[in-house]
Scaffold this active site. Structure first.
Site, PDB file in Angstrom:
ATOM      1  N   HIS A 405      68.171  -3.657  14.880  1.00  0.00           N
ATOM      2  CA  HIS A 405      67.060  -3.602  15.834  1.00  0.00           C
ATOM      3  C   HIS A 405      65.732  -3.575  15.094  1.00  0.00           C
ATOM      4  CE1 HIS A 405      65.647   0.715  15.904  1.00  0.00           C
ATOM      5  NE2 HIS A 405      66.850   0.950  15.406  1.00  0.00           N
ATOM      6  N   ASP A 415      64.048   3.568   9.830  1.00  0.00           N
ATOM      7  CA  ASP A 415      64.671   3.283  11.124  1.00  0.00           C
ATOM      8  C   ASP A 415      63.715   2.493  11.999  1.00  0.00           C
ATOM      9  OD1 ASP A 415      66.117   3.285  13.461  1.00  0.00           O
ATOM     10  OD2 ASP A 415      65.866   5.418  13.862  1.00  0.00           O
ATOM     11  N   GLU A 452      66.142  -0.790  20.970  1.00  0.00           N
ATOM     12  CA  GLU A 452      67.298   0.041  20.625  1.00  0.00           C
ATOM     13  C   GLU A 452      66.970   1.512  20.775  1.00  0.00           C
ATOM     14  OE1 GLU A 452      69.819   2.507  17.860  1.00  0.00           O
ATOM     15  OE2 GLU A 452      67.651   2.235  17.970  1.00  0.00           O
ATOM     16  N   GLU A 453      65.736   1.882  20.446  1.00  0.00           N
ATOM     17  CA  GLU A 453      65.368   3.295  20.463  1.00  0.00           C
ATOM     18  C   GLU A 453      65.449   3.905  21.868  1.00  0.00           C
ATOM     19  OE1 GLU A 453      65.349   4.866  17.944  1.00  0.00           O
ATOM     20  OE2 GLU A 453      64.446   3.825  16.249  1.00  0.00           O
ATOM     21  N   ASP A 481      71.142  -0.475  10.444  1.00  0.00           N
ATOM     22  CA  ASP A 481      70.055   0.132  11.213  1.00  0.00           C
ATOM     23  C   ASP A 481      69.152   0.872  10.240  1.00  0.00           C
ATOM     24  OD1 ASP A 481      68.432   1.625  12.906  1.00  0.00           O
ATOM     25  OD2 ASP A 481      70.018   2.084  14.332  1.00  0.00           O
ATOM     26  N   HIS A 568      62.305   9.417  13.087  1.00  0.00           N
ATOM     27  CA  HIS A 568      61.535   9.254  14.330  1.00  0.00           C
ATOM     28  C   HIS A 568      60.171   9.935  14.295  1.00  0.00           C
ATOM     29  CE1 HIS A 568      65.165   8.141  17.131  1.00  0.00           C
ATOM     30  NE2 HIS A 568      65.045   7.354  16.087  1.00  0.00           N
TER      31      HIS A 568
END
Length: 774
Positions: A405, A415, A452-453, A481, A568
């Protein structure tokens, strides 16, 4: 070869190529083929111009026939080429690929992709789609966009105010902000999205605070046992042990009015025994982990079907949307400290203590009171997948799919864009091999997913739209990923890919130990003779829809920990990667090389390198675990024998097809070509047999169809073998302590039914491997 079979196979091949009569056909049989070709002319056929002489026409016809005949010979030579010669050629191409992967190229891709925050649905996110599209186009790949309209969520307003009980202290408004870091210009970018939980409902909640450790089911059960009432309270829990959406759901099920989740330094900052970023890799006190809290997979408004522009859409209040019911917010350790300091009540169990500078972690309830206010914009928004294809030369209708993604909560250097940079490098190097003459037998599809998140949205919508084609044609799905977050290789895979994965890791040097292969370091890290390969039953990345919903074997590769310190946050950026994650980008080279080699083997090996003996042996160990569990809980006549018998049949079929594969591998006849195709078709279809259309029962996750691997019922990130059986046993044990004998019998009968369900799909898999009708 029997004379009749040889002629039929060769003649069939000639017909497919529309060839002139060939050396395999007798005169009579050639005449039969010629008669079959004597069709009336098409309506738009026109005669040759009168000026074109018959002699000239004959020469053209002879040249055409010669060209076709040469094409037939070349094709037959490629097909009948000895296996050893093919293998030697394949090895040379693999070596060429390994030598070409470039850390400077990967570094540049990552730098370009992470210049700006690029949350799904934003202009910056679409700019990354264009970047990926243009690169694939430059590499000579056939590339296109696939768009979907899906429900996404963005924050409008957030506030969290702490009132320290009935004392005279004034209320404290918590910052909910990540502080800029000296020397890191990325962390100062004004486009950074405010910290929030995607799909959390809007609301304004006030309540006394209760500390719930990691927010697991057992943590709430412990609170209840200690007499701590959660109803109407605002729960504070720490990240790390389970999926954040399950923390919120567990809090809501316990009666809480809202939930807040923070990153404790014990889990993300080495207990503050070292310096934090920018002086080390560890999360600074203001770091906040964003993320979705949806319980579903894909677009919440189109559960089970693709979110095309004119698709049917359900309401956000529909239970099938699986959206959370209570407001929630992520916060920093810095903001968590005064909240936890405001709590009275019992001291928490020792294992619940984190590393905040507090005398004790108390449970509450209160006297601290929080007011949480949150409003969100939930809106249907366009997202964009980018799809590139390298067409197979012999089996273009078979697909090896690579995916990663592209969207990120902020910059996403780990990520997901470490994986995106790797995917682009694979595309470039494979594209160059094609230019030099390499021809994969099967098609390779490279996919850059969006959203995707928010819950694997882009990949899930694509799988749901293409599920019938994938069901007949997908060989495997290879995912990367969080490609690189630090040292140490790890992987998850469907068991039939284990042997291939180990072979490939033996070919690649470990980036942190040049004297050893990735395989050697992988084994050494687990102190055993074989590496630890995780199974992919839980959620967390784009392999979910492929394996759990479409039954496509899957693989997930990475260096480092997927729950790394900057996960994140705004600090997951190029500066952190270049300073701490992978300064030389050698780990990126390694994961790229592994991904590319796996793709080359799966797309080019004459016989698919899928080993179901490994799979059957693993199922045997799972069945033994079920037997032991049943014996230990006095399971009222429940038997695992149907499952044991089915696995035995699967093992026999796996051994049989392995022997057939060895026999077909050494032969170079046309008939062996057809046999290999038959074997490959069976190997390709086995994973589909483990699916059940009714999905996992009793877990609230019927979208998950795989009965061998699935998510843990209380943690969407976790993986369980035979999840339906294990969940039914848990319910039966719970009923044994609460209900009468009749209810207990019904629950244990449900366990037996789940055992039969799994036994049936295992039997189906065995029949697929056998390849014959009953």
């Amino acid at each position: 070869m029997p004379e009749g079979e040889g002629w039929l196979a060769a003649a069939h091949y000639c017909q497919l190529l529309r060839a002139v009569p060939c050396v395999f056909c007798s005169k009579d049989r050639r005449e039969q083929l010629d008669d079959a070709r004597d069709l009336p002319p098409l309506l738009n056929d026109t005669p040759a111009p009168p000026s074109l002489s018959k002699k000239r026409m004959n020469w053209r016809l002879l040249l055409l026939m010669a060209a076709i005949f040469l094409a037939v010979l070349v094709s037959l030579f490629n097909i009948l080429m000895p296996a050893r010669a093919r293998a030697n050629g394949a090895n040379q191409w693999q070596k060429a690929f390994m030598g070409a992967v470039n850390n400077a190229s990967i570094r540049n891709h990552l730098f370009q992709l992470t210049k700006e925050p690029h949350v799904a649905g934003t202009p910056e996110d679409f700019a990354t789609a264009d970047y990926v599209f243009q690169r694939f186009q430059e590499y000579g790949l056939a590339v296109h966009y696939t768009d979907y309209d899906v429900l996404l969520s963005y924050p409008l307003h957030r506030s969290l105010i702490l009132t320290a009980g009935p004392t005279q202290e004034p209320p404290l408004e918590l910052s909910l902000k990540e502080e800029p870091v000296e020397g890191d210009l990325y962390s100062q970018n004004p486009k950074v999205i405010p910290t929030f939980h995607a799909y959390a409902p809007s609301g304004n909640v006030s309540g006394e605070v209760v500390y719930a450790n990691y927010g697991r089911l057992e943590d709430f059960q412990k609170l209840a046992a200690m007499g701590i009432d959660v109803k109407g309270a605002i729960v504070i829990a720490r990240y790390h042990a389970i999926y954040r959406g399950d923390i919120v759901e567990n809090a809501g099920n316990a009666g809480a009015g809202a939930a807040i989740i923070y990153s404790d330094p014990q889990d993300y900052a080495a207990n503050y025994t070292q310096e934090v970023y920018p002086h080390s890799q560890w999360l600074p006190p203001s770091g906040i982990q964003r993320g979705t809290v949806s319980q579903g997979v894909g677009d919440p408004l189109t559960p089970g079907w693709p979110s095309t522009p004119k698709a049917e859409r359900i309401s956000t209040s529909d239970p099938e949307a699986m959206l959370p019911t209570i407001p929630s917010l992520p916060i920093s350790a810095e903001d968590a400290k005064p909240i936890l300091a405001s709590l009275g009540g019992p001291v928490s169990p020792a294992e619940w203590h984190g590393a905040l500078d507090l005398p004790q972690y108390r449970l509450g309830r209160g006297p601290g009171v929080l007011n949480l206010s949150f409003s969100a914009n939930q809106t249907v928004t366009r997202i964009r997948n980018v799809i590139a294809v390298i067409k197979g030369s012999e089996e273009p209708d078979r697909y090896v799919i690579l995916g990663n993604h592209r969207d990120a909560w902020v910059f996403g250097a780990v990520d997901p864009n470490s994986g995106t940079a790797s995917l682009l490098e694979v595309g470039q190097q494979l594209g160059e091999l094609v230019q030099k003459g390499w021809k994969p037998r099967r098609s390779i599809v490279l996919c850059s997913w969006d959203a995707e998140e928010y819950g694997m949205v882009g990949s899930t919508e694509w799988v749901e739209q293409n599920i019938d084609i994938l069901g007949t044609s997908a060989v495997a799905y290879l995912n990367v990923d969080c490609g690189v977050s630090g040292p140490g290789f790890s992987a998850g895979a469907s068991p039939q890919l284990d042997n291939l994965l180990q072979e490939v890791t033996k070919q690649v040097k470990d980036p942190d130990s040049v004297d050893h292969s990735v395989f050697e370091q992988w084994v050494a890290s687990h102190k055993g003779s074989t590496p630890l390969i995780h199974r992919l039953g839980g959620g967390g990345s784009d392999f979910v829809a492929f394996l759990q919903h479409a039954g496509v074997p899957a693989l997930d590769l990475q260096f480092g920990d997927d729950d790394y310190p900057m996960y994140h946050t705004a600090y997951d950026n190029f500066h952190w990667m270049e300073k701490f994650g992978d300064p030389l980008f050698h780990r990126h080279v390694a994961v790229t090389t592994l991904l590319g080699l796996m793709a080359m083997r799966l797309s080019s090996d004459a016989l698919l390198p899928l080993d179901f003996v490994t799979y059957a042996k693993e199922l045997e160990s799972y069945a033994m675990g079920v037997q032991m569990e049943l014996a230990g809980c006095n399971a009222l006549g429940v038997s695992a024998n149907p499952l044991v018998s089915a696995i035995s049949n699967l093992k026999s079929a796996a051994l049989q097809i392995k022997q057939q594969s060895k026999q077909a591998e050494g032969s170079s006849s046309v008939l062996s070509l057809l046999r290999r195709r038959s074997i490959n078709d069976r190997l390709l279809q086995v994973e589909r047999a483990f699916l059940d259309d009714r999905g996992l029962s009793g877990t609230g996750r019927s979208w998950y169809k795989h009965l061998v691997y699935g998510p843990v019922s209380s943690n969407a990130y976790g993986t369980s073998s035979f999840p339906g059986i294990k969940n039914s046993i848990t319910l039966a044990l719970s009923a044994s302590s609460k209900h009468d004998d009749a209810a207990k019998m019904r629950q244990w009968a449900a366990v037996q039914h789940e055992i039969w369900r799994v036994a049936r799909v295992v039997e189906r898999a065995a029949l697929v491997l056998q390849g014959s009708l009953t």
